[in-house]
Design a protein around this motif. Sequence first.
Motif, mmCIF file in Angstrom:
data_model
loop_
_atom_site.group_PDB
_atom_site.id
_atom_site.type_symbol
_atom_site.label_atom_id
_atom_site.label_comp_id
_atom_site.label_asym_id
_atom_site.label_seq_id
_atom_site.Cartn_x
_atom_site.Cartn_y
_atom_site.Cartn_z
ATOM 1 N N TYR A 122 7.297 -33.713 31.670
ATOM 2 C CA TYR A 122 6.296 -33.055 32.521
ATOM 3 C C TYR A 122 4.897 -33.160 31.918
ATOM 4 O O TYR A 122 3.893 -33.072 32.629
ATOM 5 C CB TYR A 122 6.666 -31.574 32.711
ATOM 6 C CG TYR A 122 6.346 -30.714 31.504
ATOM 7 C CD1 TYR A 122 5.170 -29.967 31.446
ATOM 8 C CD2 TYR A 122 7.184 -30.684 30.395
ATOM 9 C CE1 TYR A 122 4.856 -29.203 30.332
ATOM 10 C CE2 TYR A 122 6.883 -29.930 29.283
ATOM 11 C CZ TYR A 122 5.723 -29.198 29.257
ATOM 12 O OH TYR A 122 5.407 -28.457 28.138
ATOM 13 N N ASP A 123 4.821 -33.360 30.592
ATOM 14 C CA ASP A 123 3.526 -33.398 29.905
ATOM 15 C C ASP A 123 3.054 -34.822 29.615
ATOM 16 O O ASP A 123 2.082 -35.020 28.886
ATOM 17 C CB ASP A 123 3.614 -32.619 28.585
ATOM 18 C CG ASP A 123 4.668 -33.184 27.640
ATOM 19 O OD1 ASP A 123 5.500 -34.003 28.094
ATOM 20 O OD2 ASP A 123 4.662 -32.807 26.456
ATOM 21 N N HIS A 124 3.730 -35.806 30.203
ATOM 22 C CA HIS A 124 3.372 -37.203 29.927
ATOM 23 C C HIS A 124 2.004 -37.542 30.521
ATOM 24 O O HIS A 124 1.705 -37.195 31.661
ATOM 25 C CB HIS A 124 4.430 -38.147 30.520
ATOM 26 C CG HIS A 124 4.169 -39.597 30.240
ATOM 27 N ND1 HIS A 124 4.372 -40.153 28.996
ATOM 28 C CD2 HIS A 124 3.706 -40.592 31.035
ATOM 29 C CE1 HIS A 124 4.054 -41.440 29.032
ATOM 30 N NE2 HIS A 124 3.649 -41.726 30.257
ATOM 31 N N ARG A 125 1.177 -38.226 29.736
ATOM 32 C CA ARG A 125 -0.136 -38.676 30.205
ATOM 33 C C ARG A 125 -0.236 -40.174 29.981
ATOM 34 O O ARG A 125 0.328 -40.708 29.019
ATOM 35 C CB ARG A 125 -1.256 -37.937 29.474
ATOM 36 C CG ARG A 125 -1.165 -36.415 29.611
ATOM 37 C CD ARG A 125 -2.435 -35.735 29.159
ATOM 38 N NE ARG A 125 -3.532 -35.968 30.094
ATOM 39 C CZ ARG A 125 -3.764 -35.231 31.179
ATOM 40 N NH1 ARG A 125 -2.987 -34.218 31.493
ATOM 41 N NH2 ARG A 125 -4.800 -35.503 31.965
ATOM 42 N N PHE A 126 -0.950 -40.855 30.877
ATOM 43 C CA PHE A 126 -1.008 -42.312 30.786
ATOM 44 C C PHE A 126 -2.310 -42.819 31.388
ATOM 45 O O PHE A 126 -3.079 -42.073 32.009
ATOM 46 C CB PHE A 126 0.195 -42.939 31.502
ATOM 47 C CG PHE A 126 0.249 -42.649 32.992
ATOM 48 C CD1 PHE A 126 -0.162 -43.592 33.916
ATOM 49 C CD2 PHE A 126 0.714 -41.423 33.457
ATOM 50 C CE1 PHE A 126 -0.122 -43.327 35.275
ATOM 51 C CE2 PHE A 126 0.766 -41.147 34.823
ATOM 52 C CZ PHE A 126 0.341 -42.111 35.732
ATOM 53 N N GLY A 127 -2.563 -44.121 31.188
ATOM 54 C CA GLY A 127 -3.801 -44.720 31.685
ATOM 55 C C GLY A 127 -4.946 -44.527 30.703
ATOM 56 O O GLY A 127 -4.837 -43.799 29.711
ATOM 57 N N LYS A 128 -6.048 -45.199 30.965
ATOM 58 C CA LYS A 128 -7.226 -45.156 30.089
ATOM 59 C C LYS A 128 -7.628 -43.708 29.791
ATOM 60 O O LYS A 128 -7.721 -42.883 30.704
ATOM 61 C CB LYS A 128 -8.382 -45.898 30.750
ATOM 62 C CG LYS A 128 -9.621 -45.993 29.882
ATOM 63 C CD LYS A 128 -10.709 -46.799 30.577
ATOM 64 C CE LYS A 128 -11.959 -46.875 29.703
ATOM 65 N NZ LYS A 128 -13.045 -47.647 30.359
ATOM 66 N N ASN A 129 -7.831 -43.429 28.534
ATOM 67 C CA ASN A 129 -8.195 -42.082 28.055
ATOM 68 C C ASN A 129 -7.142 -41.032 28.421
ATOM 69 O O ASN A 129 -7.453 -39.851 28.520
ATOM 70 C CB ASN A 129 -9.568 -41.656 28.606
ATOM 71 C CG ASN A 129 -10.671 -42.566 28.132
ATOM 72 O OD1 ASN A 129 -10.659 -43.055 27.000
ATOM 73 N ND2 ASN A 129 -11.640 -42.823 29.005
ATOM 74 N N ARG A 130 -5.917 -41.508 28.665
ATOM 75 C CA ARG A 130 -4.800 -40.610 29.019
ATOM 76 C C ARG A 130 -5.217 -39.691 30.177
ATOM 77 O O ARG A 130 -4.971 -38.495 30.185
ATOM 78 C CB ARG A 130 -4.373 -39.791 27.794
ATOM 79 C CG ARG A 130 -3.957 -40.653 26.629
ATOM 80 C CD ARG A 130 -3.541 -39.844 25.399
ATOM 81 N NE ARG A 130 -2.228 -39.242 25.590
ATOM 82 C CZ ARG A 130 -2.008 -37.934 25.611
ATOM 83 N NH1 ARG A 130 -3.021 -37.086 25.485
ATOM 84 N NH2 ARG A 130 -0.805 -37.452 25.773
ATOM 85 N N SER A 131 -5.838 -40.310 31.174
ATOM 86 C CA SER A 131 -6.473 -39.548 32.248
ATOM 87 C C SER A 131 -5.503 -39.066 33.324
ATOM 88 O O SER A 131 -5.808 -38.140 34.072
ATOM 89 C CB SER A 131 -7.564 -40.397 32.909
ATOM 90 O OG SER A 131 -6.997 -41.608 33.400
ATOM 91 N N ALA A 132 -4.329 -39.715 33.439
ATOM 92 C CA ALA A 132 -3.391 -39.360 34.505
ATOM 93 C C ALA A 132 -2.207 -38.574 33.955
ATOM 94 O O ALA A 132 -1.844 -38.710 32.783
ATOM 95 C CB ALA A 132 -2.902 -40.624 35.210
ATOM 96 N N ASP A 133 -1.610 -37.757 34.833
ATOM 97 C CA ASP A 133 -0.473 -36.953 34.405
ATOM 98 C C ASP A 133 0.671 -37.087 35.402
ATOM 99 O O ASP A 133 0.664 -37.955 36.280
ATOM 100 C CB ASP A 133 -0.877 -35.494 34.205
ATOM 101 C CG ASP A 133 -1.440 -34.855 35.483
ATOM 102 O OD1 ASP A 133 -1.219 -35.414 36.585
ATOM 103 O OD2 ASP A 133 -2.083 -33.795 35.380
#
Length: 310
Positions: A122-133
Amino acid sequence: MNTYNSISEFPNKKTVVTIGTFDGVHLGHKKVIAKIISNAEELNCESTVLTFFPHPRVVLQNGESLKLLNTIEEKKFLLDKLGLTNLIIHPFDNEFAQLSAEDFVKKILIDQLHVHKIIIGYDHRFGKNRSADIKDLLLFGQKYGFEVEQISAQEIDEIAISSTKIRTSLEEGVITLANGYLGYNYFFSGTVVKGNQLGRTLGFPTANIQIAEDYKLIPKKGVYIVKSKINGKDCIGMMNIGTRPTVDGKNQSIEVHFLDQNIDLYNKKITIELLAFIREEQKFESVEALKNQLEKDKQFCSDYINNSTV
């Protein structure tokens, strides 16, 4: 298990995917892998883990020194034992880190991994600068036609707590606790190299272990009970991690004396499993006092082994 060193190597197969470092491949991680495998079987897909090397934190935080529970080879070994179909170890660099969230989903998950379902924290972040969740991932799933399943907060917290406790336990020498969270004995592999052969003069010849991977977490200095498989046979030993202060040692070494064994191990690669911590490394008033303590350590090892199922 199929292992791929880049996302681009992956063949055209439908997958159920999870993404993470899976450092330690401990009991919490095993639950996630089991979920991936069972879902893949139900959906007629291939169970797939996407991980990265070097660790993203090392790249994004300008070479931060980060000690890991597993080397890449150890991680392969542990994941293979769980029955995973595919492991992708993609090189992580600044260029990859610049991928936008949607580019990551479209170019990596869809075009390369042919994802049918992704199971993620549920806390996974991805994309440039970890901008998406996870909310963004759910929207991308609707847009591109793949399913998203969240790993519960409780499960993720258990995994995070376990990883922290394992590292802390190893750094404090609490080996039995670390092994309990891992679900196996903490281990490392290295090549036996020539030392100063002081142990031989004391009647305790040792195998001096040199570990190639400088990012592997080494437990605290001290004396341990260990086990190694040599020529197909389990051999018990006592290991010292430290600088050998009694003989004015300066560099840290890892030395193992195998009980009741006289085997030539020079230039061989061996794997050491840690069973228990005996005592802190200490400086003795004389070499004779050191020898006397080693005799006590050896007796402690023998008693431990005789009173436990190893």
